[in-house]
Write an enzyme that holds these catalytic residues in place. Sequence first.
Site, PDB file in Angstrom:
ATOM      1  N   GLU A 122      88.293 102.371  21.650  1.00  0.00           N
ATOM      2  CA  GLU A 122      87.610 101.246  22.865  1.00  0.00           C
ATOM      3  C   GLU A 122      86.567 100.260  21.760  1.00  0.00           C
ATOM      4  O   GLU A 122      86.748 100.577  21.380  1.00  0.00           O
ATOM      5  CB  GLU A 122      86.779 101.997  23.823  1.00  0.00           C
ATOM      6  CG  GLU A 122      85.394 102.268  23.231  1.00  0.00           C
ATOM      7  CD  GLU A 122      85.776 104.048  22.723  1.00  0.00           C
ATOM      8  OE1 GLU A 122      84.393 104.442  22.119  1.00  0.00           O
ATOM      9  OE2 GLU A 122      86.096 104.368  22.706  1.00  0.00           O
ATOM     10  N   ASP A 123      86.573  99.603  23.159  1.00  0.00           N
ATOM     11  CA  ASP A 123      85.783  98.236  22.255  1.00  0.00           C
ATOM     12  C   ASP A 123      84.058  98.168  22.329  1.00  0.00           C
ATOM     13  O   ASP A 123      83.693  99.050  23.039  1.00  0.00           O
ATOM     14  CB  ASP A 123      86.110  96.756  23.072  1.00  0.00           C
ATOM     15  CG  ASP A 123      87.411  95.943  22.728  1.00  0.00           C
ATOM     16  OD1 ASP A 123      88.653  96.364  22.224  1.00  0.00           O
ATOM     17  OD2 ASP A 123      87.428  94.482  23.776  1.00  0.00           O
ATOM     18  N   GLN A 124      83.739  97.972  21.428  1.00  0.00           N
ATOM     19  CA  GLN A 124      82.565  97.826  21.406  1.00  0.00           C
ATOM     20  C   GLN A 124      81.550  98.113  22.607  1.00  0.00           C
ATOM     21  O   GLN A 124      80.156  98.455  22.877  1.00  0.00           O
ATOM     22  CB  GLN A 124      81.955  96.053  20.521  1.00  0.00           C
ATOM     23  CG  GLN A 124      80.127  96.649  19.405  1.00  0.00           C
ATOM     24  CD  GLN A 124      80.192  96.385  18.695  1.00  0.00           C
ATOM     25  OE1 GLN A 124      80.892  95.420  18.320  1.00  0.00           O
ATOM     26  NE2 GLN A 124      78.720  95.790  18.976  1.00  0.00           N
TER      27      GLN A 124
END
EC number: 5.4.99.25
Length: 402
Positions: A214-216
């Site tokens: 997942e993204d930050q």
Amino acid sequence: MRPERGYVLCDPCLGRLFGSGNILHCEKRGRIIRGKGRDRPSECHICKGLCPSLEESCGPSLWGAAAYEFETFVVGVRLKSSMAERDDEVRSRCRLAGAAALRAYVAAMLSSYLGAMTGASVDHGAPELSITADLRDNTAEFHPRPVVLSGRYTKSVRGLSQKGAPCGGCAGEGCTSCGMLGVDTGGSVEGVISGHACGTYSARRASFTWVGGEDQESLVGGRGRPFVAQLVQPHRRGLVHPATVRLGGVVLHGLREVRSMPQLPVRFRSKVRLAVSAKGEISDDTLGRLADLGGSTLAVYEGRRRVERAIHSASHSRTGPGSFELHMEVDGGVPFKRFVSGETVFPNLSDLLGTVCSCGGFDFEEITVERGGHPGARGGTRRRPRKGPARPAGGRDRPRKT
């Protein structure tokens, strides 16, 4: 010709070379072969007195095993080259090809000593602790088998990346500022889990296999994202973990030890919520085209490689004149931002809606591993591992754990 003619041999070497049976009974067989009334030699041509005093001279080198928990072990031996050469010479000259080698005898005796002290058993296949006893300087090296942990994590805070950056102070080599882990323990999910797992198991470091990423800024909800961590140089094993472990914005679920790392690739599905904004207003009729996504197949291009990913379901809710949320259940491996913008993913939202779209972020509501693809095989019920031999009072301090 007497067996020892031309050589002065101790009882263990005499029984080892000219007797048969259990290798642990070589000394007793040697006394029988030598016969009653004959004095034992003060020195042996082969081992130079090592074998009769093996436990006293080499046993202390095994005390370092007290720093580890284990149920199975194996002992290997390094001999002085001159000692091994003399053993080979005698076996060759006396045509004793089937006789046990000195290295095998020493390893068996040290294994018997350690097993009696700890209650652990020898395992030549996959031991929990591998020991190399160096008889050249009476030291020992200890190599515990890695511990493999399987679990899931949920993430309730934004700004936390999944993978950790190497520690700036040591470039990933391990230093005091990062707890010898090689990664920043606070700036990522990897760092948070590494700090907890390595601290719990007194391990050197951890390496991870993630089921998706997942993204930050993404959140991970539901039952969490599955992962497998391999802990290197653990001093502990066989631990039972709480159902949930709270580590700030990261919560671990169902953490347990498993037998091995997963077979890759791991097939999984994700339920995801995307925040999408268009360049202009979007009519209800245009948004209705999103219903066509359910049951469709995405073509994802990575260079010359084409990969297909299925969309199992899709629904949407308007959040503004030119914005909406898209809820999908999709196969793992879909690049969501590119799916929205239209870069190398077909079909995509920008083409489907006929306007330029951008992804403001995406959160995971559930990640499901397909049947038979769970990362890591569940380990069986096991006893609590035994520790190594207790160090006698007044002995040296334990080696410092790193």
